[in-house]
Design a protein around this motif. Structure first.
Motif, mmCIF file in Angstrom:
data_model
loop_
_atom_site.group_PDB
_atom_site.id
_atom_site.type_symbol
_atom_site.label_atom_id
_atom_site.label_comp_id
_atom_site.label_asym_id
_atom_site.label_seq_id
_atom_site.Cartn_x
_atom_site.Cartn_y
_atom_site.Cartn_z
ATOM 1 N N VAL A 88 -0.540 48.095 47.197
ATOM 2 C CA VAL A 88 -0.216 47.544 46.078
ATOM 3 C C VAL A 88 -0.186 46.601 46.083
ATOM 4 O O VAL A 88 -0.191 45.151 45.382
ATOM 5 N N SER A 89 0.667 45.784 47.270
ATOM 6 C CA SER A 89 1.754 44.347 47.165
ATOM 7 C C SER A 89 0.088 43.283 47.575
ATOM 8 O O SER A 89 0.206 42.465 46.870
ATOM 9 N N VAL A 90 -1.210 43.808 47.697
ATOM 10 C CA VAL A 90 -1.979 42.617 47.530
ATOM 11 C C VAL A 90 -2.320 42.869 46.989
ATOM 12 O O VAL A 90 -3.012 41.784 46.338
ATOM 13 N N THR A 91 -2.780 43.805 46.761
ATOM 14 C CA THR A 91 -3.238 43.491 44.909
ATOM 15 C C THR A 91 -2.158 43.113 44.089
ATOM 16 O O THR A 91 -2.778 41.936 43.122
ATOM 17 N N GLY A 92 -1.202 43.613 43.399
ATOM 18 C CA GLY A 92 -0.055 42.650 42.879
ATOM 19 C C GLY A 92 -0.328 40.939 43.126
ATOM 20 O O GLY A 92 -0.787 40.286 42.094
ATOM 21 N N THR A 93 -0.486 40.756 44.530
ATOM 22 C CA THR A 93 -0.878 39.445 44.880
ATOM 23 C C THR A 93 -1.706 38.512 44.288
ATOM 24 O O THR A 93 -2.210 37.392 43.750
ATOM 25 N N LEU A 94 -2.742 39.404 44.709
ATOM 26 C CA LEU A 94 -4.372 38.663 44.372
ATOM 27 C C LEU A 94 -4.232 38.843 42.494
ATOM 28 O O LEU A 94 -5.103 37.788 41.893
ATOM 29 N N TYR A 95 -3.655 39.723 41.179
ATOM 30 C CA TYR A 95 -4.050 39.336 40.725
ATOM 31 C C TYR A 95 -3.173 38.413 39.878
ATOM 32 O O TYR A 95 -3.693 37.575 38.861
ATOM 33 N N THR A 96 -2.038 38.053 40.342
ATOM 34 C CA THR A 96 -1.893 37.103 40.186
ATOM 35 C C THR A 96 -2.797 35.493 40.362
ATOM 36 O O THR A 96 -2.337 34.399 39.530
ATOM 37 N N ALA A 155 3.158 41.273 41.003
ATOM 38 C CA ALA A 155 2.868 40.253 40.151
ATOM 39 C C ALA A 155 3.689 39.078 40.256
ATOM 40 O O ALA A 155 3.178 37.711 40.189
ATOM 41 N N LEU A 156 4.745 40.107 39.602
ATOM 42 C CA LEU A 156 5.973 38.447 39.314
ATOM 43 C C LEU A 156 6.302 38.054 40.125
ATOM 44 O O LEU A 156 6.655 36.863 40.616
ATOM 45 N N GLY A 157 7.036 38.161 41.589
ATOM 46 C CA GLY A 157 7.540 37.448 42.886
ATOM 47 C C GLY A 157 6.546 36.706 42.897
ATOM 48 O O GLY A 157 6.209 35.416 43.828
ATOM 49 N N THR A 158 5.042 37.243 43.668
ATOM 50 C CA THR A 158 4.210 36.228 43.459
ATOM 51 C C THR A 158 4.456 34.644 42.616
ATOM 52 O O THR A 158 4.326 33.283 43.439
#
Length: 417
Positions: A88-96, A155-158
């Motif tokens: 989920v860390s990778v996925t959220g980062t990629l969305y951003t 996503a927010l943190g990214t």
């Protein structure tokens, strides 16, 4: 840092708590997962040449599969839980990254949108369950809210972390200090009696930019004020090994297992209800101070910091033929750069400025990551190509004139053979 819990479980079937106890091990492995998520995504996206969108699709599918595995567990299992966090860390980062690099959405808008989205998730979660505590994840609806909140926090943190770098021009090593300082303040407030649920989620969000900047610092080229030059693959391997070792330890010792959901209504270790609002004021003041610091840093001259430190571009007066420019560089690396530049040509043909911005970012990341390897092989050739890169970046990010962009892309592609 621990969180409060409520005894309300609603009408859903309850099971043993699905998340770990919040101990030092929790925060350690959370940062490890965040760091490896950032570096591993970069390695697949850039080093393997998969591309941003394709990488996001792959990890979305993997996330769905891993989350299904996690949701079907009847209790907290370290392997399933922490694998889900990594993915989920990778996925959220990629969305951003897709919003920023592909769609051209400004980082301040992404940060605002994800901030509002997180507030909405928490609002609906609270309205339905009357608790946001991770000690109360004992039903499927609560676990679904939990993972949705975790995805949005990444996503927010990214977005917030990248926006900070964009505003300040800080190097990865320096940028680690701000989230680290804010986490220290939140921890102190928690120890002094602040609301543990609020402290937990604030710290959880901040571990994302902390871990990502740490990963960038380790992987970035070994030049002054940049990084240690380990590269994204080596960084990923180191942190994956650390995660694996920690998960094995937790599986064997069960030191982070909350055994029984029936004991949820307990008093948090440091919570002092009478101090909640004053300590909220302290955390709010810290946020304001961080904003003032970022505003000040943004006003300082920091565009192209590396160029300012190096002085005149050493490749500006160098003239090399295409054969000379790439003669001493690994053919596989040159081929990868050509593929990335051809993607820019395709984006120009489609008149897709957002996709072009993303392609340029991918190329710049790949080139910067390889600096420590390529520059020693042929410093003159590296400077020559780097100078062409600067012309390309300026044409795409500043002038945005299609003809100027095309000339810069064609010139670079010619140099790369």
């Amino acid at each position: 840092m621990t969180t409060e819990s409520a005894s309300r479980t609603g009408t859903s079937r309850a099971f043993l708590n699905k998340v770990p106890e919040v101990t030092a091990w929790f925060w350690l492995i959370k940062i490890l997962c965040t760091t490896v998520g950032e570096s591993f995504a970069d390695w697949i996206n850039l080093q393997l040449g998969v591309g941003l969108v394709a990488t996001a699709v792959i990890f979305t599918v993997v996330f769905a599969l891993v989350l299904t595995w996690q949701l079907t567990r009847s209790r907290y299992e370290p392997a399933a839980y922490w694998l889900t966090v990594v993915v989920v860390s990778v996925t959220g980062t990629l969305y951003t990254d897709i919003l920023t690099d592909q769609a051209g959405v400004p980082l301040w808008i992404s940060t605002s949108v994800f901030g509002v989205a997180l507030a909405v998730v928490f609002g609906i979660w609270w309205r339905r369950e009357r608790t946001l505590s991770i000690h109360s994840i004992v039903t499927l609806p609560r676990e679904a809210f939990y993972w949705l909140a975790v995805l949005v926090t990444f996503a927010l943190g990214t977005a917030a972390g990248d926006w900070t770098l964009e505003l300040t021009g800080w190097s990865p090593g320096v940028s680690v200090l701000l989230p680290l300082a804010l986490i220290a303040i939140i921890t102190a407030c928690w120890r002094a009696g602040a609301n543990p649920v609020l402290a937990f989620w604030l710290a959880y969000i901040l571990t994302r930019p902390l871990g990502a900047n740490l990963g960038d610092w380790l992987a970035a080229p070994q030049v002054p004020d940049q990084g240690l030059g380990l590269g994204t693959l080596v960084t990923s391997i180191i942190f994956l090994a650390a995660i694996l070792a920690t998960v094995v330890y937790l599986t064997l010792t069960k030191t982070d297992v909350i055994e029984d959901h029936r004991g949820l209504d307990r008093t948090a270790r440091y919570h002092r209800p009478g101090r909640e609002w004053p300590l909220v004021g302290v955390m709010a003041a810290s946020a304001v101070a961080a904003g003032v610091l970022l505003s000040w840093a943004s006003a300082q001259p920091h565009a192209n910091v590396a160029a300012e430190k190096e002085g005149p571009n050493p490749g500006a007066n160098v003239k090399l033929s295409p054969a000379e420019a790439v003669a001493h560089f690994p053919a596989t690396d040159v081929a990868r750069y050509r593929t990335l530049v051809r993607a820019m040509q395709a984006d120009l043909t489609k008149n897709d400025q957002g996709a072009l911005n993303g392609a340029v970012d991918d190329y710049e990341k790949a080139w910067d990551d390889d600096q420590s390897k390529l520059e020693p092989l042929d410093e003159k050739a590296w400077s020559f190509i780097d100078n062409q890169n600067d012309a390309l970046f300026t044409s795409v990010r500043d002038s945005k004139d299609p003809e100027t962009e095309k000339q810069a892309v064609d010139a670079l592609l010619k140099t790369l053979g």
